[in-house]
Write a protein that holds these residues in place. Structure first.
Motif, PDB file in Angstrom:
ATOM      1  N   GLU A 110       0.834  -1.202   0.000  1.00  0.00           N
ATOM      2  CA  GLU A 110       0.000   0.000   0.000  1.00  0.00           C
ATOM      3  C   GLU A 110       0.870   1.252   0.000  1.00  0.00           C
ATOM      4  OE1 GLU A 110      -2.476  -0.617   3.431  1.00  0.00           O
ATOM      5  OE2 GLU A 110      -3.668  -2.139   2.430  1.00  0.00           O
ATOM      6  N   ALA A 111       2.170   1.050  -0.151  1.00  0.00           N
ATOM      7  CA  ALA A 111       3.106   2.170  -0.186  1.00  0.00           C
ATOM      8  C   ALA A 111       3.010   2.877  -1.528  1.00  0.00           C
ATOM      9  CB  ALA A 111       4.525   1.663   0.040  1.00  0.00           C
ATOM     10  N   LEU A 112       2.865   4.180  -1.481  1.00  0.00           N
ATOM     11  CA  LEU A 112       2.803   4.974  -2.707  1.00  0.00           C
ATOM     12  C   LEU A 112       4.206   5.295  -3.219  1.00  0.00           C
ATOM     13  CD1 LEU A 112      -0.011   7.515  -1.714  1.00  0.00           C
ATOM     14  CD2 LEU A 112      -0.196   5.556  -3.271  1.00  0.00           C
ATOM     15  N   PRO A 113       4.349   5.528  -4.513  1.00  0.00           N
ATOM     16  CA  PRO A 113       5.655   5.895  -5.071  1.00  0.00           C
ATOM     17  C   PRO A 113       6.254   7.143  -4.420  1.00  0.00           C
ATOM     18  CG  PRO A 113       4.109   5.378  -6.832  1.00  0.00           C
ATOM     19  CD  PRO A 113       3.326   5.388  -5.552  1.00  0.00           C
ATOM     20  N   LYS A 121      -1.482   9.866  10.875  1.00  0.00           N
ATOM     21  CA  LYS A 121      -2.250  10.633   9.882  1.00  0.00           C
ATOM     22  C   LYS A 121      -1.332  11.350   8.896  1.00  0.00           C
ATOM     23  CE  LYS A 121      -5.858  14.054   9.375  1.00  0.00           C
ATOM     24  NZ  LYS A 121      -6.782  14.960  10.011  1.00  0.00           N
ATOM     25  N   SER A 122      -0.265  11.960   9.378  1.00  0.00           N
ATOM     26  CA  SER A 122       0.609  12.716   8.484  1.00  0.00           C
ATOM     27  C   SER A 122       1.303  11.810   7.473  1.00  0.00           C
ATOM     28  CB  SER A 122       1.626  13.530   9.278  1.00  0.00           C
ATOM     29  OG  SER A 122       2.466  12.697  10.032  1.00  0.00           O
ATOM     30  N   CYS A 123       1.624  10.600   7.873  1.00  0.00           N
ATOM     31  CA  CYS A 123       2.268   9.665   6.943  1.00  0.00           C
ATOM     32  C   CYS A 123       1.253   9.074   5.976  1.00  0.00           C
ATOM     33  CB  CYS A 123       2.978   8.565   7.725  1.00  0.00           C
ATOM     34  SG  CYS A 123       3.953   7.488   6.684  1.00  0.00           S
ATOM     35  N   HIS A 124       0.115   8.632   6.484  1.00  0.00           N
ATOM     36  CA  HIS A 124      -0.898   8.000   5.631  1.00  0.00           C
ATOM     37  C   HIS A 124      -1.394   8.953   4.553  1.00  0.00           C
ATOM     38  CE1 HIS A 124      -2.279   4.488   8.389  1.00  0.00           C
ATOM     39  NE2 HIS A 124      -0.977   4.599   8.353  1.00  0.00           N
ATOM     40  N   SER A 125      -1.533  10.219   4.878  1.00  0.00           N
ATOM     41  CA  SER A 125      -2.095  11.171   3.914  1.00  0.00           C
ATOM     42  C   SER A 125      -1.224  11.341   2.682  1.00  0.00           C
ATOM     43  CB  SER A 125      -2.366  12.511   4.585  1.00  0.00           C
ATOM     44  OG  SER A 125      -1.139  13.109   4.979  1.00  0.00           O
ATOM     45  N   LYS A 126       0.058  11.102   2.805  1.00  0.00           N
ATOM     46  CA  LYS A 126       0.955  11.322   1.663  1.00  0.00           C
ATOM     47  C   LYS A 126       1.600  10.053   1.116  1.00  0.00           C
ATOM     48  CE  LYS A 126       4.528  14.335  -0.013  1.00  0.00           C
ATOM     49  NZ  LYS A 126       5.234  15.577   0.175  1.00  0.00           N
ATOM     50  N   PHE A 127       1.756   9.044   1.952  1.00  0.00           N
ATOM     51  CA  PHE A 127       2.575   7.908   1.564  1.00  0.00           C
ATOM     52  C   PHE A 127       1.876   6.550   1.527  1.00  0.00           C
ATOM     53  CE2 PHE A 127       5.676  10.965   3.444  1.00  0.00           C
ATOM     54  CZ  PHE A 127       6.383  11.224   2.277  1.00  0.00           C
ATOM     55  N   ARG A 128       0.584   6.503   1.787  1.00  0.00           N
ATOM     56  CA  ARG A 128      -0.133   5.217   1.796  1.00  0.00           C
ATOM     57  C   ARG A 128      -1.370   5.297   0.910  1.00  0.00           C
ATOM     58  NH1 ARG A 128      -3.689   2.496   6.454  1.00  0.00           N
ATOM     59  NH2 ARG A 128      -3.724   0.392   5.638  1.00  0.00           N
ATOM     60  N   ALA A 129      -1.551   4.272   0.092  1.00  0.00           N
ATOM     61  CA  ALA A 129      -2.728   4.195  -0.773  1.00  0.00           C
ATOM     62  C   ALA A 129      -3.973   3.971   0.068  1.00  0.00           C
ATOM     63  CB  ALA A 129      -2.553   3.060  -1.777  1.00  0.00           C
ATOM     64  N   LEU A 140      12.122  11.204   7.673  1.00  0.00           N
ATOM     65  CA  LEU A 140      11.952  12.189   8.746  1.00  0.00           C
ATOM     66  C   LEU A 140      10.659  11.915   9.517  1.00  0.00           C
ATOM     67  CD1 LEU A 140      13.181  14.733  10.028  1.00  0.00           C
ATOM     68  CD2 LEU A 140      11.800  16.071   8.446  1.00  0.00           C
ATOM     69  N   LEU A 141       9.592  11.556   8.810  1.00  0.00           N
ATOM     70  CA  LEU A 141       8.327  11.232   9.480  1.00  0.00           C
ATOM     71  C   LEU A 141       8.458   9.985  10.355  1.00  0.00           C
ATOM     72  CD1 LEU A 141       5.610  11.941   6.762  1.00  0.00           C
ATOM     73  CD2 LEU A 141       5.874  13.081   8.962  1.00  0.00           C
ATOM     74  N   MET A 142       9.165   8.970   9.863  1.00  0.00           N
ATOM     75  CA  MET A 142       9.366   7.761  10.664  1.00  0.00           C
ATOM     76  C   MET A 142      10.193   8.073  11.915  1.00  0.00           C
ATOM     77  SD  MET A 142       7.775   5.159   9.335  1.00  0.00           S
ATOM     78  CE  MET A 142       6.499   6.356   8.995  1.00  0.00           C
ATOM     79  N   THR A 143      11.220   8.894  11.738  1.00  0.00           N
ATOM     80  CA  THR A 143      12.071   9.287  12.869  1.00  0.00           C
ATOM     81  C   THR A 143      11.274  10.130  13.856  1.00  0.00           C
ATOM     82  OG1 THR A 143      14.030   9.211  11.463  1.00  0.00           O
ATOM     83  CG2 THR A 143      14.207  10.488  13.498  1.00  0.00           C
ATOM     84  N   LYS A 144      10.466  11.033  13.334  1.00  0.00           N
ATOM     85  CA  LYS A 144       9.640  11.878  14.211  1.00  0.00           C
ATOM     86  C   LYS A 144       8.621  11.021  14.970  1.00  0.00           C
ATOM     87  CE  LYS A 144       6.828  16.128  14.051  1.00  0.00           C
ATOM     88  NZ  LYS A 144       5.980  15.827  15.139  1.00  0.00           N
ATOM     89  N   ALA A 145       8.020  10.060  14.299  1.00  0.00           N
ATOM     90  CA  ALA A 145       7.067   9.177  14.972  1.00  0.00           C
ATOM     91  C   ALA A 145       7.756   8.402  16.091  1.00  0.00           C
ATOM     92  CB  ALA A 145       6.434   8.217  13.959  1.00  0.00           C
TER      93      ALA A 145
END
Length: 147
Positions: free
Chosen positions: A88-91, A137-145, A102-107
């Motif tokens: 479900e990972a987007l390009p 939410k911040s990751c899913h909105s941009k990086f998950r289908a 950065l989002l993973m590190t921040k999480a």
């Protein structure tokens, strides 16, 4: 001499972790990252329940576990795992790799910070929203289908 030994030890650990991911197939990598994300979601729900019930010590243990899971995810998005196996990972993850990392590190950091602020919170829902759910939410909105 001790610094050299520590440095060599650190380098060996890094090489081992890189080779472990390099030896995994794309399917194994995708399955592992999907499993970690799923586990983190289930764990987050448990954290929410435990924290709401006042069982903060148990909730903190799970927060630390989630933090480690986010760190592990940093290694699970090699170029070879962009497609297939119901990812479900987007390009955009690979297009904006630095932002994703950065989002993973921040999480991960948010979960550790949550362990230190949760004892003093007056509004559990808002605190969990700020430190835990906002990361999702911040990751899913941009990086998950979307499903």
């Amino acid at each position: 001499m001790k610094i050299i030994k520590n440095t060599l030890f650190f380098i060996l650990i890094l090489l081992f972790s890189f080779s472990a991911v390099a030896e995994q197939t794309a399917e194994e990598i995708i399955k592992e990252r999907k499993s970690i994300f799923s586990k983190n979601y289930k764990t987050a729900k448990r954290v929410q329940g435990l924290a709401s019930d006042g069982n903060l010590d148990e909730a903190k243990k799970l927060m630390i576990e989630m933090s480690g899971n986010y760190k592990r995810l940093l290694d699970l998005f090699p170029e070879s795992s962009k497609v297939g196996f119901k990812t479900e990972a987007l390009p955009s993850i690979w297009e904006y790799k630095d932002e994703f990392n950065l989002l993973m590190t921040k999480a991960s950091n948010n979960m550790i910070e949550l362990t230190s602020v949760i004892d003093e919170t007056k509004d559990m829902k808002a605190t969990l929203g700020k430190y835990m759910w906002s990361s999702c939410k911040s990751c899913h909105s941009k990086f998950r289908a979307e499903h």
